[in-house]
Every structure is written in C-alpha cells, then in structure tokens.
Design a protein around this motif. Structure first.
Motif, PDB file in Angstrom:
ATOM      1  N   LEU A 142      11.662  10.745  -1.890  1.00  0.00           N
ATOM      2  CA  LEU A 142      12.294  10.932  -0.588  1.00  0.00           C
ATOM      3  C   LEU A 142      11.574  10.134   0.487  1.00  0.00           C
ATOM      4  O   LEU A 142      12.210   9.499   1.339  1.00  0.00           O
ATOM      5  CB  LEU A 142      12.311  12.416  -0.213  1.00  0.00           C
ATOM      6  N   SER A 143      10.245  10.118   0.454  1.00  0.00           N
ATOM      7  CA  SER A 143       9.483   9.369   1.454  1.00  0.00           C
ATOM      8  C   SER A 143       9.744   7.872   1.329  1.00  0.00           C
ATOM      9  O   SER A 143       9.835   7.166   2.342  1.00  0.00           O
ATOM     10  CB  SER A 143       7.985   9.663   1.302  1.00  0.00           C
ATOM     11  N   LYS A 144       9.873   7.392   0.112  1.00  0.00           N
ATOM     12  CA  LYS A 144      10.227   5.984  -0.086  1.00  0.00           C
ATOM     13  C   LYS A 144      11.588   5.685   0.553  1.00  0.00           C
ATOM     14  O   LYS A 144      11.768   4.664   1.234  1.00  0.00           O
ATOM     15  CB  LYS A 144      10.263   5.643  -1.577  1.00  0.00           C
ATOM     16  N   HIS A 145      12.553   6.554   0.305  1.00  0.00           N
ATOM     17  CA  HIS A 145      13.887   6.339   0.865  1.00  0.00           C
ATOM     18  C   HIS A 145      13.861   6.358   2.399  1.00  0.00           C
ATOM     19  O   HIS A 145      14.446   5.482   3.049  1.00  0.00           O
ATOM     20  CB  HIS A 145      14.854   7.393   0.350  1.00  0.00           C
ATOM     21  N   ALA A 160       0.844  -1.206   0.000  1.00  0.00           N
ATOM     22  CA  ALA A 160       0.000   0.000   0.000  1.00  0.00           C
ATOM     23  C   ALA A 160       0.874   1.249   0.000  1.00  0.00           C
ATOM     24  O   ALA A 160       1.881   1.316   0.705  1.00  0.00           O
ATOM     25  CB  ALA A 160      -0.912  -0.008   1.218  1.00  0.00           C
ATOM     26  N   TRP A 161       0.460   2.236  -0.787  1.00  0.00           N
ATOM     27  CA  TRP A 161       1.166   3.526  -0.789  1.00  0.00           C
ATOM     28  C   TRP A 161       0.240   4.568  -1.393  1.00  0.00           C
ATOM     29  O   TRP A 161      -0.201   4.416  -2.534  1.00  0.00           O
ATOM     30  CB  TRP A 161       2.466   3.461  -1.577  1.00  0.00           C
ATOM     31  N   GLU A 162      -0.057   5.606  -0.631  1.00  0.00           N
ATOM     32  CA  GLU A 162      -0.882   6.697  -1.144  1.00  0.00           C
ATOM     33  C   GLU A 162      -0.031   7.668  -1.945  1.00  0.00           C
ATOM     34  O   GLU A 162       1.145   7.869  -1.660  1.00  0.00           O
ATOM     35  CB  GLU A 162      -1.547   7.455   0.011  1.00  0.00           C
ATOM     36  N   GLY A 163      -0.650   8.285  -2.966  1.00  0.00           N
ATOM     37  CA  GLY A 163       0.033   9.339  -3.710  1.00  0.00           C
ATOM     38  C   GLY A 163       1.016   8.831  -4.743  1.00  0.00           C
ATOM     39  O   GLY A 163       2.065   9.445  -4.953  1.00  0.00           O
ATOM     40  N   VAL A 164       0.683   7.725  -5.422  1.00  0.00           N
ATOM     41  CA  VAL A 164       1.561   7.195  -6.463  1.00  0.00           C
ATOM     42  C   VAL A 164       1.404   7.987  -7.767  1.00  0.00           C
ATOM     43  O   VAL A 164       2.363   8.140  -8.523  1.00  0.00           O
ATOM     44  CB  VAL A 164       1.271   5.701  -6.700  1.00  0.00           C
ATOM     45  N   ASN A 178       2.955  15.980  -2.928  1.00  0.00           N
ATOM     46  CA  ASN A 178       2.076  16.318  -1.808  1.00  0.00           C
ATOM     47  C   ASN A 178       2.733  15.761  -0.552  1.00  0.00           C
ATOM     48  O   ASN A 178       2.653  14.574  -0.248  1.00  0.00           O
ATOM     49  CB  ASN A 178       0.694  15.707  -2.015  1.00  0.00           C
ATOM     50  N   TRP A 179       3.383  16.637   0.203  1.00  0.00           N
ATOM     51  CA  TRP A 179       4.203  16.186   1.326  1.00  0.00           C
ATOM     52  C   TRP A 179       3.375  15.535   2.422  1.00  0.00           C
ATOM     53  O   TRP A 179       3.813  14.574   3.047  1.00  0.00           O
ATOM     54  CB  TRP A 179       5.003  17.364   1.883  1.00  0.00           C
ATOM     55  N   GLN A 180       2.173  16.033   2.646  1.00  0.00           N
ATOM     56  CA  GLN A 180       1.336  15.446   3.690  1.00  0.00           C
ATOM     57  C   GLN A 180       0.940  14.017   3.326  1.00  0.00           C
ATOM     58  O   GLN A 180       1.018  13.101   4.137  1.00  0.00           O
ATOM     59  CB  GLN A 180       0.077  16.284   3.920  1.00  0.00           C
ATOM     60  N   VAL A 181       0.513  13.833   2.080  1.00  0.00           N
ATOM     61  CA  VAL A 181       0.127  12.494   1.624  1.00  0.00           C
ATOM     62  C   VAL A 181       1.310  11.536   1.708  1.00  0.00           C
ATOM     63  O   VAL A 181       1.184  10.401   2.193  1.00  0.00           O
ATOM     64  CB  VAL A 181      -0.409  12.548   0.178  1.00  0.00           C
ATOM     65  N   GLN A 182       2.465  11.993   1.260  1.00  0.00           N
ATOM     66  CA  GLN A 182       3.636  11.111   1.241  1.00  0.00           C
ATOM     67  C   GLN A 182       4.111  10.743   2.649  1.00  0.00           C
ATOM     68  O   GLN A 182       4.458   9.587   2.911  1.00  0.00           O
ATOM     69  CB  GLN A 182       4.777  11.753   0.437  1.00  0.00           C
ATOM     70  N   THR A 183       4.111  11.701   3.555  1.00  0.00           N
ATOM     71  CA  THR A 183       4.575  11.389   4.918  1.00  0.00           C
ATOM     72  C   THR A 183       3.565  10.533   5.678  1.00  0.00           C
ATOM     73  O   THR A 183       3.944   9.816   6.607  1.00  0.00           O
ATOM     74  CB  THR A 183       4.876  12.677   5.705  1.00  0.00           C
ATOM     75  N   ASN A 184       2.295  10.567   5.275  1.00  0.00           N
ATOM     76  CA  ASN A 184       1.310   9.670   5.895  1.00  0.00           C
ATOM     77  C   ASN A 184       1.700   8.203   5.692  1.00  0.00           C
ATOM     78  O   ASN A 184       1.406   7.351   6.537  1.00  0.00           O
ATOM     79  CB  ASN A 184      -0.080   9.903   5.298  1.00  0.00           C
ATOM     80  N   ASN A 185       2.356   7.935   4.576  1.00  0.00           N
ATOM     81  CA  ASN A 185       2.773   6.561   4.296  1.00  0.00           C
ATOM     82  C   ASN A 185       3.771   6.044   5.330  1.00  0.00           C
ATOM     83  O   ASN A 185       3.757   4.869   5.687  1.00  0.00           O
ATOM     84  CB  ASN A 185       3.398   6.480   2.901  1.00  0.00           C
ATOM     85  N   LEU A 186       4.632   6.926   5.793  1.00  0.00           N
ATOM     86  CA  LEU A 186       5.615   6.524   6.798  1.00  0.00           C
ATOM     87  C   LEU A 186       4.927   6.168   8.110  1.00  0.00           C
ATOM     88  O   LEU A 186       5.282   5.183   8.768  1.00  0.00           O
ATOM     89  CB  LEU A 186       6.637   7.646   7.015  1.00  0.00           C
TER      90      LEU A 186
END
Length: 304
Positions: A141-144, A74-78, A85-93
C-alpha cells in the motif's frame, strides 16, 4: 541532458548495482549515506561518487550540486518481518516527499523510482500495468501511495517521472537471507531444507540486466508513467533448486520437495508483462539465467 545523477539506496543490492552500471556508462553520481552505512557493495566504484552524509544538511548540499536526474531506490522495511510495520513503511513516503522537493528546486529532468509487484496484491499469471491494484500489506500500500504522490507532484512541476514496478530479481550481492542465496548456502552445506513441491514459477531478472535497462531508460525519451520491470522468462522453484544442485554437486541433496504445503492464495506464476516499457525504450535482451545463476553460486561459495 546532464549526466549528474542523485541516487538513493546506493549501499543496497539494487542501488549499488545500478550505481555500478551508471559509473561504467560515464554518469557523475551523487549519493547519500549514513555514518553507519555499510558500503561494501560500493567498493569497486566508491571513489567515483560524490558522497553526502545524510546527517549534515544533506538536502541543501544536494541542491547545490544540482542533479538533473534522481534515481530513488532507497526503501526501508523490504524484509518480510517489516512489511506490515506501518510506521516504517510510511516513513518512506516522507523521505520521498523530501526528494521531490529537491527535484523541484533543482529543476530535475527525470525522477525514477521503484515500486513493487506487491502493489497488485494476490495474483497468479502474467499481468500488465492495468491489472487491478489490491495491495495486501503495508509495504504494498505504501508503494502504491508513493507512486501516486510521485505522479501528481511531477506532473504539477513538469518533471518526467517513471515508476518501475519490480518483480523478482537476483544477483551476486543479494542479501544472504533471500531465497536464492539461502538455497545456495544450504545445499552447499548439505543442510536439510523442507520445501513445497516447488511448482511455483517466478520471472527472475538478473540484476545487471535490470541495471542496463535503467541506463537505457535514462538515455531514452520515454513517456512518463508506471511500468512493470520483470524478466520475460519464468522458472520454477524446483528447477532453480535442481540447477543449483547440478552446479554444486553435493554428496546428497537434503532438499525435501513436498514436505511443506502451499500457503493459502499461493500464486503459481508471478511475472510482469513488459511490452509497455519495451515500447518506450526498445526490446531488451536478457542474459542467460543458467550462466548468471552459476556466477551467483560461485560468488557466494567464494565469499562464505
């Protein structure tokens, strides 16, 4: 090894295809869903899944079912519109941290999660896992950051972990707005489509081949680490268009090669070196790109 697996993102293109392959191989699946989840991609195997509604104390329910493997797809914001979208990406973490806590509580043996070629940033060529990381988007960056979180947490808690950096892949149930489905629909409908000269080459892996590799990884005694997951064969975008035209045989092609310039920093070859992964799970054989592309074309035309 237990055959009970928790998989996230099961309603998506990647997760559903992995889940189908796991079911075919006799694994017992636990999967999360929302009330609003579209489970169309799961129709063929949904009755074999132990579903947990994410709005109903899902963490405790997962722990009670005691999975021994977690596959986190699962990953939002693909999509391109949300990759910065920094908020969406950091939610994944934050969601990954919850899964890691469950992994610790359940004494999970293996934690498998998916990264992206976007972690490398701009590059052109066949690159291995030692290529410098310079992500150029919130997504990359969020993936890393997520990969490093998985690494440290799992090493602290004696969990085997695998971070698979995905390159290009395709298949029958891919979202309609991605490149290959868009090409197929436009060519089928004789819609005009402006493109670059199309000399860029991408290493497209067929989704069923990818899912088979995940099954082999689960069954293996591979060493924990970061691995590229890419086709070993590249194809130019112009070749893909020509192959689709040859399958559909439209009255007249409306694809205008060279009508658009290449963008700044345009990569001309995107491919991952996969010898590190093959060294752990054995050589993987890929099925024919041409045959698989034809299956995708037929699937999309039959489901328009």
């Amino acid at each position: 090894m237990s055959n009970r697996i928790l998989i996230t993102g099961i309603s998506g293109f990647l997760g559903s295809q992995i889940a189908q392959k796991l079911c075919d191989n006799g694994f017992e699946l636990i999967a999360l869903k929302r009330e609003t989840s579209d489970l169309t991609r799961c129709n063929e195997f949904s009755e074999k899944v132990n579903w947990i509604n994410i709005s109903e104390n899902w963490e405790q329910k997962v722990i009670e079912l005691n999975p021994q493997i977690i596959i986190h797809s699962a990953w939002e914001g693909v999509g391109a519109q949300e990759r910065d979208n920094w908020q969406v990406q950091t939610n994944n973490l934050q969601f990954t941290l919850k899964l890691l806590s469950i992994a610790k509580e359940s004494n999970v043996e293996k934690f498998i999660s998916f990264g992206s070629q976007a972690e490398y940033g701009y590059f052109s060529g066949v690159i291995d896992e030692n290529y410098i990381l310079e992500p150029k988007s919130a997504y990359g960056l969020s993936k890393h950051l997520c990969s490093q979180t998985v690494k440290v947490f799992c090493e602290q808690n004696n969990i085997d972990w695998y971070w698979l950096r995905l390159f290009s892949f395709f298949g029958e149930k891919e979202a309609s707005n991605w490149f290959i489905p868009t090409l197929i629909k436009n060519i089928s409908d004789n819609k005009p489509m402006d493109m670059t000269p199309g000399e860029q080459r991408y290493a497209y892996m067929y989704i069923e081949d990818l899912a088979e590799i995940i099954c082999n990884l689960i069954k293996s005694s591979a060493i924990s680490g970061i691995y590229n997951l890419s086709s070993k064969n590249s194809v130019s975008l112009k070749e893909i268009v020509e192959k689709i035209i040859n399958i559909l045989k439209p009255l007249k092609s409306q694809v205008n090669f060279g009508a658009m310039p290449y963008r700044d920093n345009q990569p001309m070859l995107i491919q991952g070196e996969v010898s590190k992964l093959e060294g752990q799970i054995g050589k993987f054989n890929e099925t024919s790109f041409d045959i698989n592309l034809k299956k995708v074309v037929e699937y999309i035309i039959n489901n328009k």
